[in-house]
Motif scaffolding. Structure first.
Motif, PDB file in Angstrom:
ATOM      1  N   TYR A 125       0.847  -1.180   0.000  1.00 50.80           N
ATOM      2  CA  TYR A 125       0.000   0.000   0.000  1.00 50.80           C
ATOM      3  C   TYR A 125       0.890   1.240   0.000  1.00 50.80           C
ATOM      4  CZ  TYR A 125      -4.288  -2.466   1.376  1.00 50.80           C
ATOM      5  OH  TYR A 125      -5.378  -3.265   1.420  1.00 50.80           O
TER       6      TYR A 125
ATOM      7  N   PHE B  36       0.821   3.788   2.185  1.00 51.25           N
ATOM      8  CA  PHE B  36       0.173   4.151   3.432  1.00 51.25           C
ATOM      9  C   PHE B  36       0.262   5.653   3.669  1.00 51.25           C
ATOM     10  CE2 PHE B  36       1.220  -0.340   4.568  1.00 51.25           C
ATOM     11  CZ  PHE B  36      -0.093  -0.764   4.658  1.00 51.25           C
TER      12      PHE B  36
ATOM     13  N   TYR C  78     -11.493   0.857   7.331  1.00 52.04           N
ATOM     14  CA  TYR C  78     -11.455   2.244   7.794  1.00 52.04           C
ATOM     15  C   TYR C  78     -10.733   2.235   9.133  1.00 52.04           C
ATOM     16  CZ  TYR C  78     -14.862   2.895   4.124  1.00 52.04           C
ATOM     17  OH  TYR C  78     -15.482   2.910   2.899  1.00 52.04           O
TER      18      TYR C  78
ATOM     19  N   TYR D 169      -8.801   6.913   7.912  1.00 48.11           N
ATOM     20  CA  TYR D 169      -8.277   6.624   6.592  1.00 48.11           C
ATOM     21  C   TYR D 169      -8.893   5.355   6.045  1.00 48.11           C
ATOM     22  CZ  TYR D 169      -5.056   9.983   8.481  1.00 48.11           C
ATOM     23  OH  TYR D 169      -4.556  11.103   9.066  1.00 48.11           O
TER      24      TYR D 169
ATOM     25  N   TYR E 176      -8.570   2.026   3.382  1.00 49.95           N
ATOM     26  CA  TYR E 176      -7.625   1.164   2.680  1.00 49.95           C
ATOM     27  C   TYR E 176      -8.412   0.047   2.014  1.00 49.95           C
ATOM     28  CZ  TYR E 176      -4.185   3.566   5.563  1.00 49.95           C
ATOM     29  OH  TYR E 176      -3.429   4.526   6.168  1.00 49.95           O
ATOM     30  N   ASP E 177      -8.348  -0.018   0.690  1.00 48.71           N
ATOM     31  CA  ASP E 177      -9.073  -1.031  -0.060  1.00 48.71           C
ATOM     32  C   ASP E 177      -8.195  -2.267  -0.200  1.00 48.71           C
ATOM     33  OD1 ASP E 177     -10.282  -2.612  -2.091  1.00 48.71           O
ATOM     34  OD2 ASP E 177     -11.335  -0.853  -2.831  1.00 48.71           O
TER      35      ASP E 177
ATOM     36  N   LYS F  50      -5.814  -1.961  -3.343  1.00 48.03           N
ATOM     37  CA  LYS F  50      -4.632  -1.451  -2.651  1.00 48.03           C
ATOM     38  C   LYS F  50      -4.591   0.078  -2.631  1.00 48.03           C
ATOM     39  CE  LYS F  50      -3.493  -5.733  -2.304  1.00 48.03           C
ATOM     40  NZ  LYS F  50      -3.844  -6.468  -1.085  1.00 48.03           N
ATOM     41  N   GLU F  51      -5.737   0.707  -2.829  1.00 49.66           N
ATOM     42  CA  GLU F  51      -5.803   2.160  -2.732  1.00 49.66           C
ATOM     43  C   GLU F  51      -5.865   2.593  -1.266  1.00 49.66           C
ATOM     44  OE1 GLU F  51      -8.197   3.996  -6.400  1.00 49.66           O
ATOM     45  OE2 GLU F  51      -9.356   2.569  -5.234  1.00 49.66           O
ATOM     46  N   ALA F  52      -5.366   3.782  -1.005  1.00 46.34           N
ATOM     47  CA  ALA F  52      -5.435   4.369   0.333  1.00 46.34           C
ATOM     48  C   ALA F  52      -5.850   5.821   0.196  1.00 46.34           C
ATOM     49  CB  ALA F  52      -4.078   4.272   1.025  1.00 46.34           C
ATOM     50  N   TRP F  53      -6.702   6.288   1.118  1.00 41.04           N
ATOM     51  CA  TRP F  53      -7.155   7.672   1.025  1.00 41.04           C
ATOM     52  C   TRP F  53      -7.580   8.172   2.398  1.00 41.04           C
ATOM     53  CZ3 TRP F  53      -9.797   3.409  -0.316  1.00 41.04           C
ATOM     54  CH2 TRP F  53     -11.073   3.223   0.206  1.00 41.04           C
ATOM     55  N   GLU F  54      -7.593   9.474   2.535  1.00 43.05           N
ATOM     56  CA  GLU F  54      -8.018  10.095   3.786  1.00 43.05           C
ATOM     57  C   GLU F  54      -9.523  10.282   3.761  1.00 43.05           C
ATOM     58  OE1 GLU F  54      -5.784  13.422   5.869  1.00 43.05           O
ATOM     59  OE2 GLU F  54      -7.515  14.492   5.056  1.00 43.05           O
TER      60      GLU F  54
ATOM     61  N   ARG G 258     -13.881   8.029  -1.866  1.00 41.69           N
ATOM     62  CA  ARG G 258     -12.868   7.291  -2.622  1.00 41.69           C
ATOM     63  C   ARG G 258     -12.164   8.204  -3.622  1.00 41.69           C
ATOM     64  NH1 ARG G 258     -13.603   1.711  -2.395  1.00 41.69           N
ATOM     65  NH2 ARG G 258     -11.639   1.614  -3.521  1.00 41.69           N
TER      66      ARG G 258
END
Length: 297
Positions: free
Chosen positions: A140, A142, A159, A171, A173-174, A178-182, A249
Motif C-alpha cells: 500500500y 500508506f 477504515y 483513513y 484502505y481497499d 490497494k488504494e489508500a485515502w483520507e 474514494r
C-alpha cells in the motif's frame, strides 16, 4: 448487584465470548471469569506494566486472539484454543484491533506492525491460518501508518483511525485495489480508539478519553457519486477514470492527448484551473464535472 473486578486493574478492556466467558485486558495482562464475574483468574500475567492488552477477537472455531500494544519494547498477539486458560504467542508483533475480511482472513491493526522481524512502520498484518502466523501487509501507499481502531465493510475496505498523536484522522484502505485515502482529518482527538460502521454505511467515531461521540460521517460510505469529464475540443484527446465512486474514494483521472495535440489543464465548470498535470486525483464527496483542456501544437 455488582462484584468488584480484580484489584489494581487500570483501564481494563472488557471482552465477552459467545459462551459468556469474560476477559479483562489491561497493563497487568489478562484476567478471565467463567462465572459472570463472580470470580477471576489471572491467565496472562505481565508484571512489567509495559504492554496493554486491549484487543480481542473470537473466531468461528472458538479460538480467541488477544493483542497488546507496548509502552516500550514490543507487544504481542496471543492465541488460545481452550477458552483462554492457556495462551500461545504468535509471530504477530502487536495489535490495537482486529477485523475479519470476507474470506475469513484476520487483519491486525497496530501502531507499528511487523511479523517475525524488527519493527516496521506498516499498520496492518494479516493471518491466513486463523491467527497462527502473521505477515505484514506492505503493498500500500500508506498515508499514516498508525492504527488505534478499525472496521471493515462488506467490500473489504478497512477504515482505520489514527488517534496516536502522529496524525489525527480516519483513513480508508481497499484490500482489493490497494488504494489508500483520507476519509476525514480530525482537528483533535485525545484518545480516538473506537470506530463503528453501521449497516447503512455511516461511520461513527468515539473519543474514549472524553467519553463523547464526536464524529458521524456526513454521508454514508456506501453513497455513490459520478465524475464526468468534458473534452475541450473533439478529437484532441481522451480521459480515463470517469465513472461511479463511493463516498470519499479517490477518482484518478488521466488525460492523453492525440497526435498533434497537447494537454493543458484540468478546470472546473467555471474555468478555474485545478491542475496542469496529466493525472489528477479527486476525492468523491459529490457529483463532479470537469473539463480536460487540450490544444493543437
Amino acid at each position: 448487584s455488582y462484584t468488584d473486578i480484580p484489584n489494581n486493574i487500570h483501564n481494563p478492556r472488557i471482552f465477552v465470548t459467545n459462551a459468556g466467558t469474560i476477559f479483562l485486558g489491561s497493563w497487568q495482562g489478562i484476567h478471565k471469569s467463567s462465572d459472570g464475574g463472580a470470580s477471576w483468574s489471572h491467565v496472562v500475567v505481565d508484571d512489567s506494566y509495559v504492554k496493554y492488552f486491549g484487543s480481542f477477537i473470537e473466531l468461528e472455531d472458538g479460538a480467541i486472539l488477544a493483542g497488546s500494544t507496548p509502552y516500550i519494547g514490543d507487544g504481542e498477539i496471543l492465541r488460545s484454543t481452550d477458552d483462554g486458560d492457556t495462551w500461545i504467542k504468535t509471530n504477530g508483533l502487536e495489535s490495537q484491533d482486529f477485523v475479519i475480511d470476507s474470506e475469513g482472513n484476520i487483519i491486525s491493526g497496530a501502531l507499528k506492525a511487523s511479523a517475525g522481524g524488527a519493527p516496521m512502520w506498516y499498520p496492518f498484518a494479516i493471518s491466513y491460518d486463523k491467527g497462527i502466523t502473521w505477515q505484514t501487509i506492505m503493498d500500500y501507499d500508506f498515508l499514516y501508518p498508525r492504527v488505534t481502531s478499525m472496521v471493515i465493510d462488506d467490500n473489504n475496505v478497512i477504515y482505520s483511525a489514527d488517534g496516536s498523536g502522529l496524525s489525527w484522522g480516519i483513513y480508508g484502505y481497499d484490500m482489493m485495489s490497494k488504494e489508500a485515502w483520507e476519509v476525514y482529518r480530525l482537528i483533535a482527538a485525545d484518545d480516538n480508539k473506537n470506530l463503528f460502521l453501521s449497516s447503512d454505511g455511516y461511520l461513527y467515531a468515539f473519543d474514549s478519553l472524553n467519553k463523547e461521540l464526536f464524529l458521524r460521517s456526513r454521508e454514508s460510505l456506501y453513497s455513490a457519486y459520478n465524475v464526468k469529464v468534458i473534452i475541450s475540443s473533439e478529437g484532441s484527446g481522451c480521459v480515463n477514470g470517469e465513472g461511479e465512486y463511493t463516498y470519499g474514494r479517490p477518482a484518478t483521472l488521466t488525460a492523453e492527448a492525440t497526435e498533434g495535440h497537447e494537454f493543458l489543464s484540468w478546470t472546473d465548470m467555471d474555468g478555474n484551473i485545478l491542475s496542469t498535470e496529466e493525472t489528477y486525483i479527486v476525492y468523491m464527496t459529490e457529483n463532479i464535472q470537469l473539463i480536460a483542456n487540450f490544444s493543437e501544437y
